[in-house]
Design a protein around this motif. Sequence first.
Motif, short mmCIF file in Angstrom:
data_model
loop_
_atom_site.label_atom_id
_atom_site.label_comp_id
_atom_site.label_asym_id
_atom_site.label_seq_id
_atom_site.Cartn_x
_atom_site.Cartn_y
_atom_site.Cartn_z
N PRO A 381 0.61 -0.93 0.69
CA PRO A 381 -0.44 -0.12 -0.05
C PRO A 381 1.06 1.05 0.12
CG PRO A 381 -0.03 -1.29 2.58
CD PRO A 381 1.08 -2.23 1.25
N ASN A 382 0.46 1.86 -0.89
CA ASN A 382 0.76 3.52 -0.55
C ASN A 382 0.23 4.50 0.55
OD1 ASN A 382 2.95 5.78 -1.28
ND2 ASN A 382 1.40 6.33 -3.80
N LEU A 383 1.58 4.66 1.53
CA LEU A 383 0.72 4.89 3.06
C LEU A 383 1.15 6.08 3.20
CD1 LEU A 383 -0.84 2.93 5.27
CD2 LEU A 383 0.90 4.24 5.86
N VAL A 384 1.05 7.09 4.04
CA VAL A 384 1.67 8.50 4.29
C VAL A 384 0.79 9.00 5.18
CG1 VAL A 384 2.33 11.03 4.33
CG2 VAL A 384 1.98 9.30 2.45
N CYS A 385 1.61 8.90 6.94
CA CYS A 385 0.95 9.01 7.44
C CYS A 385 0.87 10.40 8.31
CB CYS A 385 1.47 7.93 9.53
SG CYS A 385 1.18 6.91 9.15
N HIS A 386 -0.63 11.41 9.25
CA HIS A 386 -0.05 12.35 9.37
C HIS A 386 -0.60 12.89 10.92
CE1 HIS A 386 0.38 13.81 5.24
NE2 HIS A 386 -0.46 12.45 4.68
N ASP A 387 0.02 13.60 11.42
CA ASP A 387 -0.70 14.45 12.74
C ASP A 387 -1.67 15.14 13.26
OD1 ASP A 387 1.71 13.60 13.37
OD2 ASP A 387 2.69 15.15 13.74
N THR A 388 -2.26 15.57 12.08
CA THR A 388 -3.68 15.83 11.64
C THR A 388 -4.26 15.94 10.80
OG1 THR A 388 -3.19 18.08 11.45
CG2 THR A 388 -3.44 17.18 13.74
N VAL A 389 -5.79 15.93 10.61
CA VAL A 389 -6.05 16.33 9.20
C VAL A 389 -6.00 17.65 8.74
CG1 VAL A 389 -8.75 16.66 8.00
CG2 VAL A 389 -8.36 15.32 9.74
N ALA A 390 -6.08 18.95 9.03
CA ALA A 390 -4.91 19.71 8.87
C ALA A 390 -3.62 19.74 8.25
CB ALA A 390 -5.03 20.55 9.08
N ASP A 391 -3.03 18.84 8.69
CA ASP A 391 -1.41 18.05 8.04
C ASP A 391 -1.01 17.20 7.01
OD1 ASP A 391 -0.05 19.85 9.83
OD2 ASP A 391 0.59 17.76 11.10
N ALA A 392 -2.79 16.83 6.92
CA ALA A 392 -2.75 16.16 5.45
C ALA A 392 -3.13 16.37 4.13
CB ALA A 392 -3.86 14.13 5.90
N ILE A 393 -3.99 17.46 4.37
CA ILE A 393 -4.57 18.45 3.26
C ILE A 393 -3.11 19.42 3.00
CG2 ILE A 393 -5.63 20.36 3.24
CD1 ILE A 393 -7.99 18.48 4.76
N ASN A 394 -3.09 19.45 3.84
CA ASN A 394 -2.26 20.41 3.54
C ASN A 394 -0.11 20.27 2.64
OD1 ASN A 394 -2.56 22.83 5.30
ND2 ASN A 394 -1.37 22.82 6.88
N SER A 395 -0.44 18.87 3.45
CA SER A 395 1.38 18.13 2.77
C SER A 395 0.27 17.68 1.41
CB SER A 395 0.90 16.99 3.12
OG SER A 395 -0.17 15.70 2.93
N LEU A 396 -0.88 17.42 0.51
CA LEU A 396 -0.80 17.14 -0.88
C LEU A 396 -1.62 18.39 -1.57
CD1 LEU A 396 -3.32 14.17 0.47
CD2 LEU A 396 -1.50 14.24 -1.12
N VAL A 397 -1.72 19.19 -1.16
CA VAL A 397 -1.41 21.08 -1.72
C VAL A 397 -0.17 21.82 -1.72
CG1 VAL A 397 -4.33 20.34 -1.08
CG2 VAL A 397 -3.03 22.42 0.25
#
Length: 428
Positions: A381-397
């Motif tokens: 699986p292509n998988l990344v862990c993030h501390d928060t939902v905000a961190d996940a969104i910011n890493s993608l944009v």
Amino acid sequence: MNRSEFTLEQWLGWMEQSHPVAIDLGLKRVQTVFNSLSLDFTNVHVITVAGTNGKGSTVAILDAIYRRSGYRTVCYTSPHLQVYNERVRLNGVLVDDASLVAAFNAVDQAREDTSLTYFEMGTLAALWLVADQQPDVALLEVGLGGRLDAINVVDADVAVVTTIDIDHVDWLGDDREKIGWEKAGIFREGKPAVCGELNPPVSIENYSRELGSHLRQVNKSFEYRLQNDTHWIWQGRDFNDASVVLAGLPLPRLPLQNAATALQTILLSDLVCSPANIAQGLRDAQVSGRMEIVEYQGHHFILDVAHNPQSAIYLAQQLKKTEPNGVQLILGMLADKDCSAVIEALSSAVACWHLATLDVPRGQTAEQLSSYVFESGIDNPNLVCHDTVADAINSLVTTDTAVTGTIVVAGSFFTVGGAYPVLNRELL
């Protein structure tokens, strides 16, 4: 400080601490306080909606159609995404702080020494507001189960069960027949009931028969089908058992199964709605966090609170229709949900997993979620862990790591709620 001087924020804080456990099913305490309140629903048409999934969508469709038809409505739903006021809508508008404070004060005075949970206190406050507002129709969403849920202190003029699946195992069990029986507990003798579950447990019909309610089930009493890419047809019977066909209906933005269930509910109520108002209501109806489309910094987002296997299967089916190469999924979940089954259901629609820690009671860490992904048998699986939902969104944009394709945020109301401020999203 005297509670009569509390602000809304202070009331909510007090409610969170006022009862020894968060979930304490049973009607004895709520019934005692409800009786003390002496609320009058004589002129209010009450529709109670239970189900594993689809409750919020069904309530939204009913609300849109009734308001288009000129009726005044009060909706009570839970949980909320951003602010508590979302739980009560008066004719489509969020209830204001002052009204909620007045309702909490009234319930607090009536309860005397009776201890209530956060949800019970909120439910009684919502019912106080219904009695205060005297709308034409009150649309009341069950919080958990049905038979022992606080909402069930009110007798429904029409009771609705949307879908049945395994969820809330610690309180309802892991058997669909038992869960169906619990949810059918909102039915009333001599009153109409609707079941929109496509594969209903036998317990639903058995409960209705033993009680003496008038049950209408999808594919038995009513049915629906697509006419073309933009329209559908509904066929069933009204309260007087007269045959009704509604053709050329516009496809709603919400699940068609729930729309069909809502139409049967309307045809069993005392409130007449014309075909034209039904059609316009179907166009109007939408719910925050249900297949909600958002454009942010050049990226296409879909927000969906899918948090159990049934809702995850539906989400995956919808995504595969438009995203054959898979999506970037931001997933955050609570520990008491069937994380393994949800991940398995979503896996066929995911190109990359972005797992986010939910820093709330019962919240899973990203690392805990990752173990479910690896245990699911997904190859590499292509998988990344993030501390928060905000961190996940910011890493993608961000510019240097930006991705292409649709980004989906799912897994919990807390997950979607965490995305709202980042995406500058307002409630629908």
